[in-house]
Design a protein around this motif. Structure first.
Motif, PDB file in Angstrom:
ATOM      1  N   LEU A   1      -7.943  11.105   7.112  1.00 16.87           N
ATOM      2  CA  LEU A   1      -6.890  10.150   7.408  1.00 16.87           C
ATOM      3  C   LEU A   1      -5.570  10.543   6.753  1.00 16.87           C
ATOM      4  CD1 LEU A   1      -8.805   6.770   6.952  1.00 16.87           C
ATOM      5  CD2 LEU A   1      -8.298   7.953   9.096  1.00 16.87           C
TER       6      LEU A   1
ATOM      7  N   TRP B   1      -5.246  10.020  -4.132  1.00 16.67           N
ATOM      8  CA  TRP B   1      -6.252   9.156  -3.510  1.00 16.67           C
ATOM      9  C   TRP B   1      -7.499   9.977  -3.197  1.00 16.67           C
ATOM     10  CZ3 TRP B   1      -8.500   8.757   1.508  1.00 16.67           C
ATOM     11  CH2 TRP B   1      -8.118   9.757   2.406  1.00 16.67           C
TER      12      TRP B   1
ATOM     13  N   ALA C   1      -7.318   2.397   9.187  1.00 16.20           N
ATOM     14  CA  ALA C   1      -8.642   3.027   9.121  1.00 16.20           C
ATOM     15  C   ALA C   1      -9.643   2.376  10.067  1.00 16.20           C
ATOM     16  CB  ALA C   1      -9.170   2.983   7.688  1.00 16.20           C
TER      17      ALA C   1
ATOM     18  N   TYR D   1       0.838  -1.200   0.000  1.00 19.50           N
ATOM     19  CA  TYR D   1       0.000   0.000   0.000  1.00 19.50           C
ATOM     20  C   TYR D   1       0.877   1.255   0.000  1.00 19.50           C
ATOM     21  CZ  TYR D   1      -3.799   3.209   0.988  1.00 19.50           C
ATOM     22  OH  TYR D   1      -4.694   4.238   0.893  1.00 19.50           O
TER      23      TYR D   1
ATOM     24  N   CYS E   1     -11.317  11.163   0.884  1.00 21.47           N
ATOM     25  CA  CYS E   1     -10.304  12.191   1.148  1.00 21.47           C
ATOM     26  C   CYS E   1     -10.890  13.451   1.785  1.00 21.47           C
ATOM     27  CB  CYS E   1      -9.543  12.542  -0.129  1.00 21.47           C
ATOM     28  SG  CYS E   1     -10.538  13.311  -1.420  1.00 21.47           S
TER      29      CYS E   1
ATOM     30  N   GLU F   1     -10.357   7.810  -2.138  1.00 22.74           N
ATOM     31  CA  GLU F   1     -10.902   6.784  -1.259  1.00 22.74           C
ATOM     32  C   GLU F   1      -9.752   5.842  -0.981  1.00 22.74           C
ATOM     33  OE1 GLU F   1     -12.653   3.050   0.065  1.00 22.74           O
ATOM     34  OE2 GLU F   1     -11.520   3.343  -1.776  1.00 22.74           O
ATOM     35  N   VAL F   2      -9.785   5.150   0.122  1.00 26.05           N
ATOM     36  CA  VAL F   2      -8.618   4.399   0.589  1.00 26.05           C
ATOM     37  C   VAL F   2      -7.969   3.560  -0.503  1.00 26.05           C
ATOM     38  CG1 VAL F   2      -7.920   2.531   2.136  1.00 26.05           C
ATOM     39  CG2 VAL F   2      -9.298   4.420   3.023  1.00 26.05           C
ATOM     40  N   SER F   3      -8.758   2.971  -1.396  1.00 25.36           N
ATOM     41  CA  SER F   3      -8.194   2.100  -2.432  1.00 25.36           C
ATOM     42  C   SER F   3      -8.335   2.661  -3.842  1.00 25.36           C
ATOM     43  CB  SER F   3      -8.882   0.718  -2.375  1.00 25.36           C
ATOM     44  OG  SER F   3      -8.676   0.104  -1.125  1.00 25.36           O
TER      45      SER F   3
ATOM     46  N   ARG G   1     -13.301   6.961   4.948  1.00 25.49           N
ATOM     47  CA  ARG G   1     -12.579   6.319   3.847  1.00 25.49           C
ATOM     48  C   ARG G   1     -12.280   7.281   2.704  1.00 25.49           C
ATOM     49  NH1 ARG G   1     -11.916   0.902   3.872  1.00 25.49           N
ATOM     50  NH2 ARG G   1     -11.501   0.955   1.625  1.00 25.49           N
TER      51      ARG G   1
ATOM     52  N   ARG H   1      -4.728   5.720   6.919  1.00 26.00           N
ATOM     53  CA  ARG H   1      -5.384   4.856   5.935  1.00 26.00           C
ATOM     54  C   ARG H   1      -5.027   3.393   6.173  1.00 26.00           C
ATOM     55  NH1 ARG H   1      -3.580   7.145   0.456  1.00 26.00           N
ATOM     56  NH2 ARG H   1      -2.662   8.981   1.466  1.00 26.00           N
TER      57      ARG H   1
ATOM     58  N   GLU I   1       0.990   4.260  -2.903  1.00 18.92           N
ATOM     59  CA  GLU I   1       0.888   5.700  -2.676  1.00 18.92           C
ATOM     60  C   GLU I   1       2.099   6.424  -3.271  1.00 18.92           C
ATOM     61  OE1 GLU I   1      -0.414   9.418  -1.344  1.00 18.92           O
ATOM     62  OE2 GLU I   1      -1.484   7.512  -1.476  1.00 18.92           O
TER      63      GLU I   1
END
Length: 429
Positions: A412, A273, A420, A259, A358, A275-277, A356, A417, A263
């Motif tokens: 976050l 980002w 979370a 992860y 931004c 959303e987290v994914s 979750r 993240r 990033e």
């Protein structure tokens, strides 16, 4: 997308009508986006990690073959139109449409187009509506992309998953990795936006493997990248392989390293980002359909096992395509069960989903939720925000009160993240 086991829930009336509390709430939802999810349950091969409601057979019983399925789906759209008309719900055109699966593009592009055109006739589309289909890279050609674009599709989401043949083999993905750039080129030539789906953490995947996948994805310059951490669900073939020891188990530290690499590389390439994914090149290229899920909007899910949400009520369709088709052909709802979210569930979902994205959690809006008062939950205090800032889990600038956000926001950090769920537990009432 649908899990392998449906929840029980309460039964739906045969005509699909809404309970009174939902009817009372619908007028207040008039300005909320309204989305359509269309489930296509067919796959050429069932991937070992997949827990979705998918089938490899081309013929799943009466009304559920690949040839008859589009008409069955259109039957549900017509049923949905009747339910909403009888409910007195405010008129809302679809702001987003998402064809998922399964592999939607196993159906001919003409069939997908026919479903989409009927949805437009029945409901209308909002100006600038985002209309997406998922696709296996092997199933996209210049001609099929052109047909989809002419019908109104605006976006294609390609299941790349990895650029490494050994990783694709472990995932049971059968597509030719060289077809990913070809599919991207075909989609672009048709005027479609492009998203690539990637998965990290596959058993046996090295950090260098993941770097290669990210670099090859970035080289194709998609508008959007989803980079999901692999979750091994019970009941899948991969879970059985891990249990037998033929595949190594998932390593959380390895997934965290991947992860962080995601990033680093995507940020350097101009992706941000939201959303987290999920990463996009700009706000315009975010997935509006997925944002609808995260922002408590409404959507109708059409297809076997598909889930819907209207004004705090969820329901889900019969799972097997044949049972789904039989109900529609009998003129009754394909719905299998439903639930109305209680106050505690609404509070927890609001907290978890807002964290979750931004923009983060608007603390004053959260503290003012009627449902939070109803369960006598503790509001989030400035002191708790300061502690989270001190632990490096939320951003200091966002947490400060402002004219627009008098209670500050919980946004976050990169470390946050990764943790979370822990942040959600700390803020939960």
């Amino acid at each position: 997308m649908s899990p392998s086991a449906l929840p029980l829930g309460d039964p739906l009336p045969a005509d699909g009508s809404f309970p009174q509390e939902v009817l009372d709430a619908l007028p207040g939802r008039a300005q909320k986006p309204f989305g359509l999810y269309v489930h296509i349950p067919f796959c050429s091969v069932r991937c070992g990690y997949c827990d979705f409601n998918t089938y490899t057979s081309e013929d799943l019983g009466p009304g559920a073959s690949r040839q008859s399925y589009p008409d069955t789906l259109i039957g549900e759209l017509e049923f949905a139109r009747g339910v909403l008309d009888r409910s007195g719900a405010p008129e809302r055109p679809f702001s987003t449409v998402f064809f998922g699966g399964g592999t939607p593009t196993l159906l001919p592009a003409e069939d997908l187009s026919r479903i989409l055109i009927r949805a437009r006739e029945l409901f209308g589309f909002a100006e600038g509506a985002e209309i997406t289909t998922e696709a296996n890279p092997d199933t996209v050609t210049p001609e099929s992309a052109r047909v989809l674009a002419e019908a109104g599709f605006t976006r294609i989401s390609l299941g790349m998953q990895s650029a490494v043949p050994e990783v694709l083999a472990t995932l049971d993905r059968t597509h030719d990795r060289l077809n990913v750039p070809r599919a991207v080129e075909a989609a672009r030539a048709a005027g479609l936006e492009v998203s690539l789906d990637l998965i990290h953490g596959t058993p046996g995947e090295t950090l260098q493997d993941w770097r290669r996948s990210l670099e090859e994805a970035v080289a194709m310059a998609p508008d959007h990248i989803s980079a999901y951490s692999l979750i091994v669900e019970e009941g899948t073939a991969m879970a059985a392989q891990i249990r037998r020891g033929t595949l190594p188990d998932i390593d959380p530290d390895d997934q965290a390293d991947k992860y962080l690499l995601t990033e680093e590389l995507l940020s350097a390439a101009g992706y941000r980002w939201y959303e987290v994914s999920n990463y996009s090149t700009s706000e315009k290229t975010r997935s509006d359909h997925n944002l609808n899920y995260w922002l408590d909007s409404d959507w109708w899910g059409a297809g076997p096992g598909a889930h819907s949400h209207m004004a705090g009520m969820r329901w889900w369709n019969a799972k097997h395509p044949a049972a789904y088709a039989q109900r529609l052909h009998a003129g009754t709802t394909p719905g299998h069960g439903r639930e109305i979210l209680d106050a505690e569930a609404k509070v927890l979902e609001h907290l978890m989903l807002r964290l979750r994205i931004c923009e983060g959690l608007d603390v004053a809006a959260y503290n003012a939720m009627e449902e939070l008062q109803e369960i006598q939950g503790e509001p989030i205090t400035a002191g708790e925000l300061r502690r989270l800032v001190g632990d490096g889990l939320i951003e200091e600038v966002a947490a400060a009160p402002s004219a627009e956000h008098p209670g500050g926001r919980a946004v976050l950090t990169l470390k946050g993240r990764l943790l979370a769920d822990a942040v959600t537990r700390r803020l939960a009432p």
